[in-house]
Motif scaffolding. Sequence first.
Motif, PDB file in Angstrom:
ATOM      1  N   THR A 348       0.839  -1.201   0.000  1.00  9.80           N
ATOM      2  CA  THR A 348       0.000   0.000   0.000  1.00  9.80           C
ATOM      3  C   THR A 348       0.870   1.245   0.000  1.00  9.80           C
ATOM      4  OG1 THR A 348      -1.643  -1.229   1.269  1.00  9.80           O
ATOM      5  CG2 THR A 348      -1.909   1.148   1.170  1.00  9.80           C
ATOM      6  N   SER A 349       0.444   2.241  -0.762  1.00 15.56           N
ATOM      7  CA  SER A 349       1.193   3.503  -0.852  1.00 15.56           C
ATOM      8  C   SER A 349       0.757   4.438   0.265  1.00 15.56           C
ATOM      9  CB  SER A 349       0.939   4.158  -2.213  1.00 15.56           C
ATOM     10  OG  SER A 349      -0.445   4.402  -2.389  1.00 15.56           O
ATOM     11  N   PRO A 350       1.572   5.472   0.587  1.00 13.08           N
ATOM     12  CA  PRO A 350       1.189   6.439   1.615  1.00 13.08           C
ATOM     13  C   PRO A 350      -0.101   7.165   1.233  1.00 13.08           C
ATOM     14  CG  PRO A 350       3.514   6.631   1.077  1.00 13.08           C
ATOM     15  CD  PRO A 350       2.919   5.727   0.052  1.00 13.08           C
ATOM     16  N   GLY A 351      -0.826   7.598   2.254  1.00 16.06           N
ATOM     17  CA  GLY A 351      -2.053   8.336   2.016  1.00 16.06           C
ATOM     18  C   GLY A 351      -3.232   7.715   2.753  1.00 16.06           C
ATOM     19  N   GLU A 352      -4.419   8.184   2.386  1.00 11.71           N
ATOM     20  CA  GLU A 352      -5.646   7.726   3.018  1.00 11.71           C
ATOM     21  C   GLU A 352      -6.220   6.538   2.253  1.00 11.71           C
ATOM     22  OE1 GLU A 352      -9.991   9.635   3.399  1.00 11.71           O
ATOM     23  OE2 GLU A 352      -8.456  10.749   4.524  1.00 11.71           O
ATOM     24  N   HIS A 353      -6.631   5.476   2.989  1.00  9.64           N
ATOM     25  CA  HIS A 353      -7.143   4.263   2.347  1.00  9.64           C
ATOM     26  C   HIS A 353      -8.386   3.788   3.094  1.00  9.64           C
ATOM     27  CE1 HIS A 353      -3.493   3.733  -0.119  1.00  9.64           C
ATOM     28  NE2 HIS A 353      -2.846   4.184   0.957  1.00  9.64           N
ATOM     29  N   LEU A 354      -9.342   3.265   2.318  1.00 14.02           N
ATOM     30  CA  LEU A 354     -10.551   2.661   2.875  1.00 14.02           C
ATOM     31  C   LEU A 354     -10.463   1.157   2.637  1.00 14.02           C
ATOM     32  CD1 LEU A 354     -13.213   3.407   4.284  1.00 14.02           C
ATOM     33  CD2 LEU A 354     -14.313   3.405   2.030  1.00 14.02           C
ATOM     34  N   VAL A 355     -10.296   0.397   3.729  1.00 11.54           N
ATOM     35  CA  VAL A 355     -10.091  -1.048   3.647  1.00 11.54           C
ATOM     36  C   VAL A 355     -11.411  -1.765   3.918  1.00 11.54           C
ATOM     37  CG1 VAL A 355      -8.821  -3.022   4.548  1.00 11.54           C
ATOM     38  CG2 VAL A 355      -7.715  -0.771   4.416  1.00 11.54           C
ATOM     39  N   ASN A 356     -11.845  -2.578   2.945  1.00 13.38           N
ATOM     40  CA  ASN A 356     -13.048  -3.395   3.110  1.00 13.38           C
ATOM     41  C   ASN A 356     -12.665  -4.750   3.705  1.00 13.38           C
ATOM     42  OD1 ASN A 356     -14.956  -1.557   1.895  1.00 13.38           O
ATOM     43  ND2 ASN A 356     -14.025  -2.064  -0.086  1.00 13.38           N
ATOM     44  N   LEU A 357     -13.243  -5.085   4.841  1.00 12.19           N
ATOM     45  CA  LEU A 357     -12.959  -6.360   5.492  1.00 12.19           C
ATOM     46  C   LEU A 357     -13.808  -7.463   4.859  1.00 12.19           C
ATOM     47  CD1 LEU A 357     -12.769  -5.279   9.237  1.00 12.19           C
ATOM     48  CD2 LEU A 357     -10.904  -5.706   7.639  1.00 12.19           C
ATOM     49  N   GLN A 358     -13.142  -8.569   4.487  1.00 12.62           N
ATOM     50  CA  GLN A 358     -13.810  -9.712   3.856  1.00 12.62           C
ATOM     51  C   GLN A 358     -13.424 -10.989   4.586  1.00 12.62           C
ATOM     52  OE1 GLN A 358     -12.575  -9.589  -0.232  1.00 12.62           O
ATOM     53  NE2 GLN A 358     -13.338  -7.493  -0.565  1.00 12.62           N
ATOM     54  N   GLN A 359     -14.014 -12.109   4.169  1.00 13.12           N
ATOM     55  CA  GLN A 359     -13.750 -13.389   4.829  1.00 13.12           C
ATOM     56  C   GLN A 359     -12.271 -13.744   4.777  1.00 13.12           C
ATOM     57  OE1 GLN A 359     -16.658 -16.180   4.966  1.00 13.12           O
ATOM     58  NE2 GLN A 359     -15.381 -17.921   5.470  1.00 13.12           N
TER      59      GLN A 359
END
Length: 478
Positions: A348-359
Amino acid sequence: MNIQTIVTLFDWRSLIDIPILSFIVFLFYTTLRSSGSWRIGLGIIVALLFYLVARFIRLPGVEWIFNNVSNIALIALIVIFQPEIRKIFERAASAFKVKKLLKESSGFINEITKAAFVLAGRRWGAIIVIPGKDDVANKINGGIIINAEISVPLIMSIFDPHSPGHDGAILVENGKIVGFGYRLPLSSSEKLDYQFGTRHHASLGLSEMCDALIITVSEERGTVSIFHSGSYMQVDNEEKLESEIKSHLQNLSFLFPVSSKQRSRSIRLAEAFLSLVVGCCIWLAIAINASQVIHRTYTIPLQYNLPSKMVIIGEKPQTVRISVSGSASEIESIQPYELKAFIDLTNTSPGEHLVNLQQKNFNVPDGVHITDIEPPQIKLVLHTMEQRDIEIKPQLVGSLPPGYEITSIDVSPSKIPILYTTDLENPENIYLTTTPIYINTIQQSVKLSTKIVAPQGVYPLDSTNWPDVTVMIYIHQK
């Protein structure tokens, strides 16, 4: 529960599982049959079939009753069938035990058969116990050890009505009379008619508890009977009795109890087939119960895998809550303390990220499905880090008492490597301090161990914890 669902429960393991269960059922059935407790076993089978029918046509009330009393019922069955279960384990333990058969058994067998019919002719009562695989020592009482060679005169003298030990039984093992005067347990069943006396009820009682062959001579009728596996038969001649004794000795290593009454081949096949049917029913009940879908909720720790020289800034959740569903066997296999959630940010690169949690972010077992995740998304801000060595400054609070002054301060280590985020202003001016050191009462040189206080955006290089710092303050009196 429909036919299609039931069919899906079968796989290649069923071909191993069902025969093993059927074998256990057959072994249990033969033990119950020999002990006269088969009616209780039949009642259990009826209850099991009733449960399967209730599951198939979906009777919620009956299902609830069976599901909630099954554990208690299992304990109750173990208590009820404790003697039979013990007998099964005794046989299983001795099934593969090699027993040395006497090379010349015809001699002592002939002596026993002759003595039995001589006793019958004189109407002298007698009981002769020939053990099988089961241990009889814990089932009989009393007795006087003699370890004598078997002979007709000795047997006659033991059962002479004027002999003090004539009312007991003799124990024959390994071609010798081990002892005489043994007391046998009385039978509580109603297999024998009222005209049979205590001697016959005692012989039946021991035969119900083990696989010994018991030869009994009636003093009232002058007849010879044999008791084995909870059944009895009258023997009319020496040849028949000798044949029964030889058959008993030849079956010492057989796992199943052998009845003195020969059962036809068709009956044995029918019993084996019924055991297979019951084994299938038991397997089906277990498989249906194990396949029942249940739901659970867990709160588990959240772990982050970060790229080198990168850090999360701001809010970073430490736990996540998940709801799972699966078969009862899969859910019960979950150890909550082993559950973890992983977020891989290594690419992942620097900055703001939205991580979706999955199985895939959770280490749940195969076959367990995650139905809900809270929170379903995590907002993370990543910053790159730079490395440099910075100074550690002691944080002195207060002033020395009058007449004292500080001559020098040594800090160890004086500098350590750190990581700091690239968004810091004036990174060349950052430094670390120790926890506050109050010097108001210090009147002599002192050595202190302190912790490090770091400004926001500054992190240790090699671990998650800062090292301890030793501060040496040298005091001089003016």
